[in-house]
Design an enzyme around this catalytic site. Sequence first.
Site, PDB file in Angstrom:
ATOM      1  N   ASN A 197       0.812  -1.232   0.000  1.00  0.00           N
ATOM      2  CA  ASN A 197       0.000   0.000   0.000  1.00  0.00           C
ATOM      3  C   ASN A 197       0.843   1.279   0.000  1.00  0.00           C
ATOM      4  O   ASN A 197       0.409   2.308  -0.517  1.00  0.00           O
ATOM      5  CB  ASN A 197      -1.010  -0.015   1.153  1.00  0.00           C
ATOM      6  CG  ASN A 197      -0.374  -0.092   2.515  1.00  0.00           C
ATOM      7  OD1 ASN A 197       0.764  -0.545   2.651  1.00  0.00           O
ATOM      8  ND2 ASN A 197      -1.074   0.347   3.527  1.00  0.00           N
ATOM      9  N   GLU A 229       4.893  -3.770  12.389  1.00  0.00           N
ATOM     10  CA  GLU A 229       3.898  -2.721  12.137  1.00  0.00           C
ATOM     11  C   GLU A 229       2.748  -3.397  11.418  1.00  0.00           C
ATOM     12  O   GLU A 229       2.831  -3.689  10.224  1.00  0.00           O
ATOM     13  CB  GLU A 229       4.509  -1.608  11.287  1.00  0.00           C
ATOM     14  CG  GLU A 229       5.691  -0.908  11.947  1.00  0.00           C
ATOM     15  CD  GLU A 229       5.307  -0.106  13.179  1.00  0.00           C
ATOM     16  OE1 GLU A 229       4.151   0.348  13.274  1.00  0.00           O
ATOM     17  OE2 GLU A 229       6.164   0.047  14.074  1.00  0.00           O
ATOM     18  N   CYS A 236      -2.938   1.661   6.668  1.00  0.00           N
ATOM     19  CA  CYS A 236      -3.041   0.964   7.959  1.00  0.00           C
ATOM     20  C   CYS A 236      -3.792   1.798   8.982  1.00  0.00           C
ATOM     21  O   CYS A 236      -4.470   1.262   9.846  1.00  0.00           O
ATOM     22  CB  CYS A 236      -1.660   0.618   8.476  1.00  0.00           C
ATOM     23  SG  CYS A 236      -0.589   2.050   8.602  1.00  0.00           S
TER      24      CYS A 236
HETATM   25  P1  NAP Z   1       0.834  -9.102   3.953  1.00  0.00           P
HETATM   26  O1  NAP Z   1       0.021  -9.991   3.118  1.00  0.00           O
HETATM   27  O2  NAP Z   1       1.072  -9.492   5.363  1.00  0.00           O
HETATM   28  O3  NAP Z   1       2.219  -8.915   3.156  1.00  0.00           O
HETATM   29  C1  NAP Z   1       3.218  -8.036   3.599  1.00  0.00           C
HETATM   30  C2  NAP Z   1       4.563  -8.533   3.122  1.00  0.00           C
HETATM   31  O4  NAP Z   1       4.811  -9.810   3.724  1.00  0.00           O
HETATM   32  C3  NAP Z   1       4.647  -8.754   1.616  1.00  0.00           C
HETATM   33  O5  NAP Z   1       5.941  -8.411   1.174  1.00  0.00           O
HETATM   34  C4  NAP Z   1       4.416 -10.246   1.495  1.00  0.00           C
HETATM   35  O6  NAP Z   1       4.984 -10.804   0.321  1.00  0.00           O
HETATM   36  C5  NAP Z   1       5.152 -10.747   2.718  1.00  0.00           C
HETATM   37  N1  NAP Z   1       4.748 -12.073   3.145  1.00  0.00           N
HETATM   38  C6  NAP Z   1       3.636 -12.774   2.815  1.00  0.00           C
HETATM   39  N2  NAP Z   1       3.648 -13.979   3.410  1.00  0.00           N
HETATM   40  C7  NAP Z   1       4.790 -14.048   4.130  1.00  0.00           C
HETATM   41  C8  NAP Z   1       5.373 -15.036   4.956  1.00  0.00           C
HETATM   42  N3  NAP Z   1       4.778 -16.199   5.168  1.00  0.00           N
HETATM   43  N4  NAP Z   1       6.573 -14.782   5.546  1.00  0.00           N
HETATM   44  C9  NAP Z   1       7.190 -13.593   5.363  1.00  0.00           C
HETATM   45  N5  NAP Z   1       6.677 -12.618   4.561  1.00  0.00           N
HETATM   46  C10 NAP Z   1       5.489 -12.834   3.973  1.00  0.00           C
HETATM   47  O7  NAP Z   1       0.221  -7.636   4.018  1.00  0.00           O
HETATM   48  P2  NAP Z   1      -0.289  -6.745   2.789  1.00  0.00           P
HETATM   49  O8  NAP Z   1      -1.613  -7.271   2.359  1.00  0.00           O
HETATM   50  O9  NAP Z   1       0.797  -6.596   1.810  1.00  0.00           O
HETATM   51  O10 NAP Z   1      -0.456  -5.323   3.493  1.00  0.00           O
HETATM   52  C11 NAP Z   1      -1.622  -4.888   4.082  1.00  0.00           C
HETATM   53  C12 NAP Z   1      -1.530  -4.970   5.590  1.00  0.00           C
HETATM   54  O11 NAP Z   1      -0.424  -4.204   6.060  1.00  0.00           O
HETATM   55  C13 NAP Z   1      -2.732  -4.392   6.283  1.00  0.00           C
HETATM   56  O12 NAP Z   1      -3.129  -5.240   7.331  1.00  0.00           O
HETATM   57  C14 NAP Z   1      -2.237  -3.068   6.833  1.00  0.00           C
HETATM   58  O13 NAP Z   1      -2.937  -2.578   7.945  1.00  0.00           O
HETATM   59  C15 NAP Z   1      -0.833  -3.409   7.170  1.00  0.00           C
HETATM   60  N6  NAP Z   1      -0.014  -2.198   7.255  1.00  0.00           N
HETATM   61  C16 NAP Z   1       0.423  -1.783   8.489  1.00  0.00           C
HETATM   62  C17 NAP Z   1       1.154  -0.595   8.615  1.00  0.00           C
HETATM   63  C18 NAP Z   1       1.627  -0.103   9.951  1.00  0.00           C
HETATM   64  O14 NAP Z   1       2.422   0.825   9.997  1.00  0.00           O
HETATM   65  N7  NAP Z   1       1.180  -0.685  11.052  1.00  0.00           N
HETATM   66  C19 NAP Z   1       1.424   0.158   7.474  1.00  0.00           C
HETATM   67  C20 NAP Z   1       0.952  -0.291   6.239  1.00  0.00           C
HETATM   68  C21 NAP Z   1       0.246  -1.475   6.144  1.00  0.00           C
HETATM   69  P3  NAP Z   1       4.087 -10.996  -1.007  1.00  0.00           P
HETATM   70  O15 NAP Z   1       3.699  -9.636  -1.444  1.00  0.00           O
HETATM   71  O16 NAP Z   1       4.996 -11.697  -1.916  1.00  0.00           O
HETATM   72  O17 NAP Z   1       2.901 -11.823  -0.589  1.00  0.00           O
END
Ligand code: NAP
Length: 500
Positions: free
Chosen positions: A164, A264, A298
């Site tokens: 995002n 995060e 987020c």
């Molecule tokens: P995600 O599915 O958890 O993926 C995040 C990253 O983790 C991607 O690079 C993904 O790779 C990787 N990943 C996936 N499976 C993994 C595994 N088993 N082991 C290690 N890494 C793995 O999250 P998203 O859908 O990209 O992002 C949205 C989420 O991020 C939302 O919940 C949002 O609230 C949160 N977020 C939090 C913050 C904060 O500051 N707290 C900021 C922004 C977003 P792939 O892309 O290759 O699957």
Amino acid sequence: MTTTSAGTAIPKELGDKTNLIAGEWGEARSGSRFEVRSPATGALLAEVPSCAAADVDAAVAAAKAAWPAFKGLHVYERSAIVLRMAELIRQRAETIACVLSAEEGKPFATEALPEVLEVALNFQLAAEDVVRMETPVIAMRDPNKRLLSFREPFGVMAVITPWNFPTVIPSEYIGPGLAAGNTMVMKPASTTPLSMILVARCIEEALEESDLPKGIFNLITGRGSVIGDRLVSHPDVDIVGFTGETVTGESICARAGIKQTLMELGGNGPQIVCPDADLEAAAAAAALGCFLNAGQVCCATERILVERSIHDRFLELLLEETRKWRLGEPFDPATTMGPLNNEPTAVKTEEHLADATAKGAEILTGGARESGRPTGLYFPPTVIDGVRRDMLLNLEETFGPVAPVIQYTTDDEAVEIANETGYGLQMSVFTSSIKRCFWFADRLRTGNVVFNDSTDYWEAHEPFGGGGGTKSGHGRLGGRFTLDDVTHLKTLAIDFAKAL
Ligand code: NAP
């Protein structure tokens, strides 16, 4: 620039080889690649290396080998290198933002360009703050002794980030991580790796200008489900910085063991609107919080908690504000909200809306993907009223352009609803009473509270992260606070009586 068939410009600077290991731009060892497509047009933007465990091992080995020299560099030298990274990113901001807009879907002028400028700012802040880090000097019981302390980098840092904010979130780790003397292996999200590859070219160029070993910064692309495990559990990785879903973060923590982690994670930010609030301002902030980056933030406003007596007037104002948002193609200057980034996010948004309507909530505008668009990811700004506490829109993070309105009666009830989902990243309260402001601040279980502005309000240098005991993670991203999390305290007790 080369132009794809769908007219999206991809700069030649991206290059054909986009894996960066030990200073070399290359392919995955297997030679396999995966596609990156525009959510706005469906066009193929590029193919990038699909890495596996062997690539992770090579990147970690490079980072490990480079660490002693990089750690040994004087902090002012590291600071200057990181400042140079900021300069190069700023110079290339338009090009990077163009790619960011194309791969993520966010509007170019109002969101992608400001994001890249914030990336440069994050590097700059890290470079400035690292030279001002302070550590305690403590008196000792033995009068001949003094106790000094120093901040040391952990070593090899793995950074895994979501789609995002494909460049600003990595920069929140990489700027402070490098400034403090860690070396790095980073993996961007698979739907949005391209803009980060351009940022990586700036980082590598700044490192090459100094006479340093190769491998200080490494970037590999690949599916998290394939390489994530190896990266976070690798015995030579010392610290993991992760931003993404709570469930992924939990699984990473389980595999990372005793390594230092910064997590995060998800949010479910409520905006609470009290009866004494400026309702016009509250409605504008709610619309921004719900529709910025199509709700894929987020700290988005995931729920609007409105006191019962002002509900009707607030809803009128919210609908008025919602009409000002224009869904469209990210490079169209009239667009204020682009398409969703990916299909799972669109499906989750639909599921949450279907759950709410089945239980009696009413969609007042939007509510379904728009047909006649180049992809199926164009989801209009949606306002839904009559949302109750048992609905998924209240209980879980939706991550789509939805404004769910929930009514409450007392301030105590508002706090209860705000806290009941277990997420606690950023919450906002609209009230004209300073007394109420502190009353809420004391009771909301969250890392960050904003008064009289959107849940989407943040500045680069503030400590941002999940509240203690919540599902939103731990550690702080933002300015000097991240420097504390990417370093550990080393103490030195000196006996002067036995020294010359
Ligand atoms: P995600 O599915 O958890 O993926 C995040 C990253 O983790 C991607 O690079 C993904 O790779 C990787 N990943 C996936 N499976 C993994 C595994 N088993 N082991 C290690 N890494 C793995 O999250 P998203 O859908 O990209 O992002 C949205 C989420 O991020 C939302 O919940 C949002 O609230 C949160 N977020 C939090 C913050 C904060 O500051 N707290 C900021 C922004 C977003 P792939 O892309 O290759 O699957």
